[in-house]
Scaffold this motif. Sequence first.
Motif: not given
Length: 205
Positions: A131-135, A150-152, A156-157, A160-164
């Motif tokens: 939510x913070x990043x999208x805003x 899109x910002x969303x 999300x990407x 995903x990069x952080x999780x990986x």
Amino acid sequence: MAKPKPPSRRESKKTTTRDKLLRSALRLFRKRGFNAVTISDITNAAGTAKGTFFNYFNTKADVIAVWYKTASLPTDDAKIETLAEALDLVVYKPLDELLSEPELLAAKFANENDNASIAEAEAEVDKRIFTILEAVLLKEEEKAGPLPVTAGELASLIGAILTGAAREWRISGEKRALSAIAKERLDSLFALADEARLTKGPAQD
């Protein structure tokens, strides 16, 4: 707008007791190790009856869930206006904070597959970060022009990069700070996004 009612004496006492139990548990985990600490150790250190612990937490791992959520998110009153501020407050600083507590982080890893509170904390952290990043990405788009996605989608990407990066760091035993690895990968992503924005050109009719 009406001011919120101040907490009652009973509510204040419950908050104080919970905070005592939380602080006592974390202090003991850091000092002795998660597995070596009993519920009785925690309640004795907090100056409460043993059964009081279960009024606030189901297991010791629930304490770890609270720590993880608190360490991973900015305070509610934090002002985040730019992407740089968002990354600092919801990515780089939290990663450094979590990794500065190896005993607590190890307990989180050891219990994350079996503890509902940890799973709920992870889901809430992920949702709040998105939510913070999208805003802020929407604000960046207003100032610098359309993003290639899109910002969303970009938020999300990033997730995903952080999780990986975190999974790879954990498995490989990488010595570099996880925050440095995350910054390196995200800088590459943003460079590609800027290049795509520049080369995308005006929309075709």
